[in-house]
Write a protein that holds these residues in place. Structure first.
Motif, PDB file in Angstrom:
ATOM      1  N   ARG A 106     -86.854 -18.483-123.550  1.00 24.81           N
ATOM      2  CA  ARG A 106     -87.303 -17.428-122.639  1.00 24.81           C
ATOM      3  C   ARG A 106     -87.771 -18.034-121.307  1.00 24.81           C
ATOM      4  O   ARG A 106     -88.311 -19.131-121.290  1.00 24.81           O
ATOM      5  CB  ARG A 106     -88.436 -16.632-123.272  1.00 24.81           C
ATOM      6  N   PHE A 107     -87.559 -17.297-120.240  1.00 26.28           N
ATOM      7  CA  PHE A 107     -88.036 -17.725-118.925  1.00 26.28           C
ATOM      8  C   PHE A 107     -88.432 -16.503-118.122  1.00 26.28           C
ATOM      9  O   PHE A 107     -87.998 -15.387-118.399  1.00 26.28           O
ATOM     10  CB  PHE A 107     -86.967 -18.537-118.174  1.00 26.28           C
ATOM     11  N   GLU A 108     -89.259 -16.746-117.133  1.00 27.76           N
ATOM     12  CA  GLU A 108     -89.571 -15.738-116.124  1.00 27.76           C
ATOM     13  C   GLU A 108     -90.103 -16.463-114.903  1.00 27.76           C
ATOM     14  O   GLU A 108     -90.632 -17.568-114.999  1.00 27.76           O
ATOM     15  CB  GLU A 108     -90.550 -14.684-116.620  1.00 27.76           C
ATOM     16  N   GLY A 109     -89.915 -15.849-113.762  1.00 32.93           N
ATOM     17  CA  GLY A 109     -90.399 -16.466-112.544  1.00 32.93           C
ATOM     18  C   GLY A 109     -89.967 -15.712-111.310  1.00 32.93           C
ATOM     19  O   GLY A 109     -89.206 -14.747-111.380  1.00 32.93           O
ATOM     20  N   ASP A 110     -90.494 -16.164-110.198  1.00 37.49           N
ATOM     21  CA  ASP A 110     -90.134 -15.616-108.891  1.00 37.49           C
ATOM     22  C   ASP A 110     -89.250 -16.628-108.183  1.00 37.49           C
ATOM     23  O   ASP A 110     -89.535 -17.838-108.203  1.00 37.49           O
ATOM     24  CB  ASP A 110     -91.372 -15.334-108.052  1.00 37.49           C
ATOM     25  N   PHE A 111     -88.202 -16.123-107.543  1.00 36.94           N
ATOM     26  CA  PHE A 111     -87.215 -16.971-106.897  1.00 36.94           C
ATOM     27  C   PHE A 111     -86.841 -16.376-105.547  1.00 36.94           C
ATOM     28  O   PHE A 111     -86.934 -15.170-105.337  1.00 36.94           O
ATOM     29  CB  PHE A 111     -85.942 -17.082-107.765  1.00 36.94           C
ATOM     30  N   ARG A 112     -86.415 -17.246-104.648  1.00 41.87           N
ATOM     31  CA  ARG A 112     -85.842 -16.798-103.379  1.00 41.87           C
ATOM     32  C   ARG A 112     -84.396 -17.258-103.364  1.00 41.87           C
ATOM     33  O   ARG A 112     -84.101 -18.415-103.641  1.00 41.87           O
ATOM     34  CB  ARG A 112     -86.610 -17.356-102.185  1.00 41.87           C
ATOM     35  N   TYR A 113     -83.516 -16.312-103.061  1.00 45.04           N
ATOM     36  CA  TYR A 113     -82.081 -16.581-102.988  1.00 45.04           C
ATOM     37  C   TYR A 113     -81.599 -16.395-101.559  1.00 45.04           C
ATOM     38  O   TYR A 113     -82.003 -15.448-100.878  1.00 45.04           O
ATOM     39  CB  TYR A 113     -81.287 -15.591-103.859  1.00 45.04           C
ATOM     40  N   THR A 114     -80.743 -17.293-101.122  1.00 45.44           N
ATOM     41  CA  THR A 114     -80.023 -17.137 -99.872  1.00 45.44           C
ATOM     42  C   THR A 114     -78.553 -17.007-100.234  1.00 45.44           C
ATOM     43  O   THR A 114     -78.013 -17.861-100.947  1.00 45.44           O
ATOM     44  CB  THR A 114     -80.204 -18.355 -98.947  1.00 45.44           C
ATOM     45  N   ARG A 115     -77.919 -15.917 -99.792  1.00 48.23           N
ATOM     46  CA  ARG A 115     -76.502 -15.709-100.083  1.00 48.23           C
ATOM     47  C   ARG A 115     -75.748 -15.485 -98.788  1.00 48.23           C
ATOM     48  O   ARG A 115     -76.190 -14.723 -97.923  1.00 48.23           O
ATOM     49  CB  ARG A 115     -76.313 -14.506-101.009  1.00 48.23           C
ATOM     50  N   PRO A 123     -66.640  -7.558 -99.577  1.00 49.79           N
ATOM     51  CA  PRO A 123     -67.585  -8.667 -99.428  1.00 49.79           C
ATOM     52  C   PRO A 123     -67.642  -9.524-100.692  1.00 49.79           C
ATOM     53  O   PRO A 123     -67.619  -9.004-101.804  1.00 49.79           O
ATOM     54  CB  PRO A 123     -68.928  -7.976 -99.177  1.00 49.79           C
ATOM     55  N   GLN A 124     -67.680 -10.841-100.479  1.00 51.35           N
ATOM     56  CA  GLN A 124     -67.813 -11.799-101.574  1.00 51.35           C
ATOM     57  C   GLN A 124     -68.815 -12.875-101.170  1.00 51.35           C
ATOM     58  O   GLN A 124     -68.878 -13.270-100.014  1.00 51.35           O
ATOM     59  CB  GLN A 124     -66.481 -12.493-101.874  1.00 51.35           C
ATOM     60  N   VAL A 125     -69.554 -13.378-102.161  1.00 55.42           N
ATOM     61  CA  VAL A 125     -70.486 -14.474-101.922  1.00 55.42           C
ATOM     62  C   VAL A 125     -69.693 -15.774-101.886  1.00 55.42           C
ATOM     63  O   VAL A 125     -68.997 -16.113-102.835  1.00 55.42           O
ATOM     64  CB  VAL A 125     -71.565 -14.545-103.032  1.00 55.42           C
ATOM     65  N   ILE A 126     -69.790 -16.506-100.774  1.00 61.75           N
ATOM     66  CA  ILE A 126     -69.111 -17.795-100.624  1.00 61.75           C
ATOM     67  C   ILE A 126     -70.077 -18.950-100.899  1.00 61.75           C
ATOM     68  O   ILE A 126     -69.692 -20.015-101.356  1.00 61.75           O
ATOM     69  CB  ILE A 126     -68.459 -17.952 -99.229  1.00 61.75           C
ATOM     70  N   SER A 127     -71.374 -18.715-100.626  1.00 59.79           N
ATOM     71  CA  SER A 127     -72.373 -19.761-100.818  1.00 59.79           C
ATOM     72  C   SER A 127     -73.704 -19.119-101.175  1.00 59.79           C
ATOM     73  O   SER A 127     -74.028 -18.041-100.667  1.00 59.79           O
ATOM     74  CB  SER A 127     -72.514 -20.590 -99.539  1.00 59.79           C
ATOM     75  N   ALA A 128     -74.452 -19.796-102.049  1.00 62.16           N
ATOM     76  CA  ALA A 128     -75.770 -19.291-102.436  1.00 62.16           C
ATOM     77  C   ALA A 128     -76.677 -20.456-102.775  1.00 62.16           C
ATOM     78  O   ALA A 128     -76.217 -21.519-103.179  1.00 62.16           O
ATOM     79  CB  ALA A 128     -75.650 -18.341-103.618  1.00 62.16           C
ATOM     80  N   HIS A 129     -77.958 -20.217-102.608  1.00 60.69           N
ATOM     81  CA  HIS A 129     -78.972 -21.227-102.906  1.00 60.69           C
ATOM     82  C   HIS A 129     -80.165 -20.507-103.512  1.00 60.69           C
ATOM     83  O   HIS A 129     -80.527 -19.418-103.073  1.00 60.69           O
ATOM     84  CB  HIS A 129     -79.385 -21.960-101.631  1.00 60.69           C
ATOM     85  N   CYS A 130     -80.790 -21.104-104.499  1.00 60.56           N
ATOM     86  CA  CYS A 130     -81.941 -20.531-105.179  1.00 60.56           C
ATOM     87  C   CYS A 130     -83.107 -21.508-105.125  1.00 60.56           C
ATOM     88  O   CYS A 130     -82.915 -22.704-105.369  1.00 60.56           O
ATOM     89  CB  CYS A 130     -81.578 -20.199-106.625  1.00 60.56           C
ATOM     90  N   THR A 131     -84.283 -20.994-104.849  1.00 59.03           N
ATOM     91  CA  THR A 131     -85.500 -21.801-104.863  1.00 59.03           C
ATOM     92  C   THR A 131     -86.514 -21.107-105.764  1.00 59.03           C
ATOM     93  O   THR A 131     -86.748 -19.907-105.630  1.00 59.03           O
ATOM     94  CB  THR A 131     -86.089 -21.912-103.442  1.00 59.03           C
ATOM     95  N   ALA A 132     -87.103 -21.869-106.677  1.00 53.66           N
ATOM     96  CA  ALA A 132     -88.175 -21.335-107.519  1.00 53.66           C
ATOM     97  C   ALA A 132     -89.456 -21.309-106.701  1.00 53.66           C
ATOM     98  O   ALA A 132     -89.778 -22.265-106.002  1.00 53.66           O
ATOM     99  CB  ALA A 132     -88.355 -22.201-108.761  1.00 53.66           C
TER     100      ALA A 132
END
Length: 122
Positions: free
Chosen positions: A93-102, A111-120
């Motif tokens: 199990r996991f939970e948390g807050d994240f910021r995504y850049t897409r 529209p399609q996602v070409i690049s993405a980044h996630c930060t916890a």
């Protein structure tokens, strides 16, 4: 040119597809050339990103977007979201807050996602 509503609708479609592990929808929303950096710094291509959804190793039970910013590009947009997630990955199990850049690009009038980044977020 896509409107803000089009990009935000694609973001919501992506959220729903992630929550339900809808690989068909995810396949349509993610570029074949996707590069995704996860919260631990690992780099994934499209197939590696889809694999845990396809196998059932990843099961999201919550994905709530709490902030969202959009900036247009000449052929797409950058969307930055803050999201609260919970679920299971490989039985843990996991939970948390994240910021995504897409980075969204327009491919064949969709529209399609070409690049993405996630930060916890701590």
């Amino acid at each position: 040119m896509f409107t803000e509503e089009d990009i935000l609708a694609a973001e919501e479609a992506l959220r729903q597809a992630m929550l339900s592990s809808d690989v068909v929808a995810l396949d349509a929303l993610l570029s074949d050339d996707l590069l995704f950096v996860n919260h631990t710094g690992q780099l994934f291509d499209k197939e590696a990103d889809l694999a845990p959804h396809r196998s059932g190793a990843l099961r999201l039970t919550r994905l709530d977007v709490t902030e969202q910013e959009l900036r247009y590009l000449s052929a797409g947009a950058v969307v930055i979201v803050r999201a609260s997630l919970s679920g299971e990955f490989q039985g843990a199990r996991f939970e948390g807050d994240f910021r995504y850049t897409r980075v969204w690009q327009v491919v064949d009038d969709a529209p399609q996602v070409i690049s993405a980044h996630c930060t916890a977020l701590g």
